[in-house]
Design an enzyme around this catalytic site. Structure first.
Site, PDB file in Angstrom:
ATOM      1  N   ASP A   1       0.938  -1.125  -0.020  1.00 49.25           N
ATOM      2  CA  ASP A   1      -0.092  -0.004  -0.129  1.00 49.25           C
ATOM      3  C   ASP A   1       0.877   1.347   0.159  1.00 49.25           C
ATOM      4  OD1 ASP A   1      -1.515   1.922   0.570  1.00 49.25           O
ATOM      5  OD2 ASP A   1      -2.898   1.185   2.184  1.00 49.25           O
ATOM      6  N   VAL A   2       0.832   1.865  -1.044  1.00 48.00           N
ATOM      7  CA  VAL A   2       1.782   3.001  -1.271  1.00 48.00           C
ATOM      8  C   VAL A   2       1.543   4.302   0.098  1.00 48.00           C
ATOM      9  CG1 VAL A   2       2.282   2.916  -3.534  1.00 48.00           C
ATOM     10  CG2 VAL A   2       0.360   4.250  -2.625  1.00 48.00           C
TER      11      VAL A   2
ATOM     12  N   ASN B   1       2.801   5.401 -10.107  1.00 48.30           N
ATOM     13  CA  ASN B   1       1.418   5.509 -10.961  1.00 48.30           C
ATOM     14  C   ASN B   1       0.238   5.338 -10.063  1.00 48.30           C
ATOM     15  OD1 ASN B   1      -0.182   4.756 -13.182  1.00 48.30           O
ATOM     16  ND2 ASN B   1      -0.341   2.952 -12.212  1.00 48.30           N
TER      17      ASN B   1
ATOM     18  N   TYR C   1      -9.691  15.290  -6.358  1.00 52.35           N
ATOM     19  CA  TYR C   1      -8.724  14.512  -6.957  1.00 52.35           C
ATOM     20  C   TYR C   1      -7.910  15.421  -7.872  1.00 52.35           C
ATOM     21  CZ  TYR C   1      -7.121  11.557 -11.085  1.00 52.35           C
ATOM     22  OH  TYR C   1      -6.455  10.885 -11.839  1.00 52.35           O
TER      23      TYR C   1
ATOM     24  N   LYS D   1      -3.694  15.791  -7.689  1.00 54.36           N
ATOM     25  CA  LYS D   1      -3.077  15.636  -8.811  1.00 54.36           C
ATOM     26  C   LYS D   1      -2.015  16.840  -9.054  1.00 54.36           C
ATOM     27  CE  LYS D   1      -3.706  11.465 -10.029  1.00 54.36           C
ATOM     28  NZ  LYS D   1      -2.482  10.470 -10.060  1.00 54.36           N
TER      29      LYS D   1
HETATM   30  N1  LIG Z   1      -7.357   6.539 -16.568  1.00 50.85           N
HETATM   31  C1  LIG Z   1      -7.520   7.915 -16.813  1.00 50.85           C
HETATM   32  O1  LIG Z   1      -8.367   8.662 -17.449  1.00 50.85           O
HETATM   33  C2  LIG Z   1      -6.558   8.765 -15.891  1.00 50.85           C
HETATM   34  C3  LIG Z   1      -6.120   9.910 -16.368  1.00 50.85           C
HETATM   35  C4  LIG Z   1      -5.497  10.955 -15.810  1.00 50.85           C
HETATM   36  C5  LIG Z   1      -4.592  10.246 -14.631  1.00 50.85           C
HETATM   37  N2  LIG Z   1      -4.752   8.803 -14.589  1.00 50.85           N
HETATM   38  C6  LIG Z   1      -3.712   8.481 -13.144  1.00 50.85           C
HETATM   39  O2  LIG Z   1      -3.249   7.231 -14.086  1.00 50.85           O
HETATM   40  C7  LIG Z   1      -2.792   6.317 -12.834  1.00 50.85           C
HETATM   41  C8  LIG Z   1      -3.582   4.775 -13.098  1.00 50.85           C
HETATM   42  O3  LIG Z   1      -4.642   4.937 -13.173  1.00 50.85           O
HETATM   43  P1  LIG Z   1      -5.576   4.162 -14.050  1.00 50.85           P
HETATM   44  O4  LIG Z   1      -6.461   4.703 -15.006  1.00 50.85           O
HETATM   45  O5  LIG Z   1      -4.642   2.865 -14.991  1.00 50.85           O
HETATM   46  O6  LIG Z   1      -6.540   3.358 -13.038  1.00 50.85           O
HETATM   47  P2  LIG Z   1      -6.538   1.659 -12.442  1.00 50.85           P
HETATM   48  O7  LIG Z   1      -6.660   0.644 -13.451  1.00 50.85           O
HETATM   49  O8  LIG Z   1      -7.682   1.992 -11.280  1.00 50.85           O
HETATM   50  O9  LIG Z   1      -5.034   1.532 -11.774  1.00 50.85           O
HETATM   51  C9  LIG Z   1      -4.679   1.986 -10.383  1.00 50.85           C
HETATM   52  C10 LIG Z   1      -4.011   1.189  -9.743  1.00 50.85           C
HETATM   53  O10 LIG Z   1      -3.464   1.523  -8.618  1.00 50.85           O
HETATM   54  C11 LIG Z   1      -3.452   0.695  -7.610  1.00 50.85           C
HETATM   55  N3  LIG Z   1      -3.639   1.184  -6.079  1.00 50.85           N
HETATM   56  C12 LIG Z   1      -4.469   2.090  -5.909  1.00 50.85           C
HETATM   57  N4  LIG Z   1      -4.428   2.590  -4.665  1.00 50.85           N
HETATM   58  C13 LIG Z   1      -3.120   1.845  -4.357  1.00 50.85           C
HETATM   59  C14 LIG Z   1      -2.416   2.040  -3.269  1.00 50.85           C
HETATM   60  N5  LIG Z   1      -2.833   2.448  -1.948  1.00 50.85           N
HETATM   61  N6  LIG Z   1      -1.142   1.089  -2.998  1.00 50.85           N
HETATM   62  C15 LIG Z   1      -0.844   0.741  -3.916  1.00 50.85           C
HETATM   63  N7  LIG Z   1      -1.430   0.646  -5.255  1.00 50.85           N
HETATM   64  C16 LIG Z   1      -2.725   1.093  -5.248  1.00 50.85           C
HETATM   65  C17 LIG Z   1      -4.507  -0.272  -7.807  1.00 50.85           C
HETATM   66  O11 LIG Z   1      -4.344  -1.474  -7.436  1.00 50.85           O
HETATM   67  P3  LIG Z   1      -4.988  -2.080  -6.050  1.00 50.85           P
HETATM   68  O12 LIG Z   1      -6.249  -1.730  -5.919  1.00 50.85           O
HETATM   69  O13 LIG Z   1      -4.517  -3.610  -6.049  1.00 50.85           O
HETATM   70  O14 LIG Z   1      -3.997  -1.547  -5.092  1.00 50.85           O
HETATM   71  C18 LIG Z   1      -4.547  -0.167  -9.500  1.00 50.85           C
HETATM   72  O15 LIG Z   1      -3.907  -1.194 -10.115  1.00 50.85           O
HETATM   73  C19 LIG Z   1      -3.580   6.934 -11.574  1.00 50.85           C
HETATM   74  O16 LIG Z   1      -2.613   7.740 -10.695  1.00 50.85           O
HETATM   75  C20 LIG Z   1      -4.608   7.773 -11.968  1.00 50.85           C
HETATM   76  O17 LIG Z   1      -5.037   8.771 -11.310  1.00 50.85           O
HETATM   77  C21 LIG Z   1      -5.648   8.068 -15.010  1.00 50.85           C
END
Ligand SMILES: NC(=O)c1ccc[n+]([C@@H]2O[C@H](COP(=O)([O-])OP(=O)(O)OC[C@H]3O[C@@H](n4cnc5c(N)ncnc54)[C@H](OP(=O)(O)O)[C@@H]3O)[C@@H](O)[C@H]2O)c1
Length: 254
Positions: free
Chosen positions: A64-65, A91, A159, A163
């Site tokens: 857990d980060v 990430n 959020y 960010k």
């Molecule tokens: N998708 C978009 O449109 C978008 C746009 C801008 C920015 N982002 C950013 O891109 C990054 C990745 O997002 P994504 O879209 O790929 O979403 P995602 O599929 O929900 O990926 C997020 C990952 O973070 C892990 N995570 C969450 N809380 C955590 C914790 N406390 N410790 C360790 N791992 C944790 C989750 O795994 P577990 O639940 O197993 O821990 C999951 O694998 C995020 O920072 C998000 O804010 C996404």
């Protein structure tokens, strides 16, 4: 095929799904040994299996980060298994809420701060402490968002605040540590092809229709397109790129 990361070790948080998994696969395809971290074991194991099936090397570590000891354990595991920590991608992140500020719960506010801000700080700190001891230093890429410094969106204020903090942490840490041989940058994705960019109850087809109307390019970014930006910043091709933020958002903030 280029192999910019042969014999290097890359750590990716949140690598069990979405952007993080695509980043992990891309590093492995270019020769890196990859350490994947996240809270749930099963999706991490799936990422490792995909990397190994393609002939790469990877290690899954649950963490857990938001917990300093967990993050330190991931860095230690990377060094113990592969001998160094050359690249890290912070990430892991969550989107909670969707309500206007007055209706946000304490839990949604704190969870996003804990994971998106404190999680990136704790990871950065542990990664830099290791990388600055290595003759070759290292490179770190944080995943921010266009919702931070670049764009306002109703219902995403908490959020967005987290960010924006990632963007500021990136620039400040980059200046603090470039003299230590650690290069730090960020990628700011816009709407990307993961479940996070779906609105409540929205299907992928519904999102595609919304994107045709809302986004200059007419579609979300593919996770592989975000990964390509991350790999560029982490690579020697970007040796003089320090404290910047690469926006990958289909033209939304152009
Ligand atoms: N998708 C978009 O449109 C978008 C746009 C801008 C920015 N982002 C950013 O891109 C990054 C990745 O997002 P994504 O879209 O790929 O979403 P995602 O599929 O929900 O990926 C997020 C990952 O973070 C892990 N995570 C969450 N809380 C955590 C914790 N406390 N410790 C360790 N791992 C944790 C989750 O795994 P577990 O639940 O197993 O821990 C999951 O694998 C995020 O920072 C998000 O804010 C996404």
């Amino acid at each position: 095929m280029t192999s910019r990361f042969t014999d290097r070790t890359a750590l990716v948080t949140g690598a069990g799904s979405g952007i993080g998994r695509a980043v992990a696969l891309a590093f492995a395809a270019e020769g890196a040994n990859v350490v994947v971290a996240g809270r749930r074991r099963e999706p991490l194991d799936e990422t490792v299996a995909l990397i190994e099936e393609a002939g790469g090397k990877a290690l899954a570590v649950t963490a857990d980060v938001a917990r300093a000891a967990d993050v330190q354990a991931v860095v230690d595991a990377a060094v113990e298994r592969f001998g160094s920590l050359d690249v890290a991608v912070n990430n892991a992140g969550v989107f909670r809420g969707g309500q206007p500020v007055a209706d946000l719960t304490d839990d949604d506010w704190r969870t996003q701060l804990d994971i998106n801000v404190t999680g990136v700080f704790l990871a950065l700190r542990a990664e830099v402490r290791r990388m600055r001891t290595q003759p070759a230093g290292g490179a770190i890429v944080n995943i921010a968002s266009t919702f931070g410094m670049h764009k306002r969106q109703p219902g995403a204020t908490a959020y967005a605040a987290t960010k924006a903090a990632v963007s500021v942490l990136t620039r400040g840490a980059a200046l603090d540590h470039i003299g230590d041989g650690v290069r730090i940058n960020a990628v700011s994705p816009g709407a990307t092809d993961t479940s996070m960019s779906l609105q409540p109850g929205e299907t992928e087809a519904g999102r595609a229709e919304r994107m045709r109307n809302e986004v200059p390019l007419g579609r979300v970014a593919a996770v592989e397109e975000v990964a390509a930006a991350v790999l560029y910043l982490a690579s020697d091709d970007a040796a003089s790129v320090v404290g910047t933020e690469l926006v990958v958002d289909s033209g939304q903030t152009a």
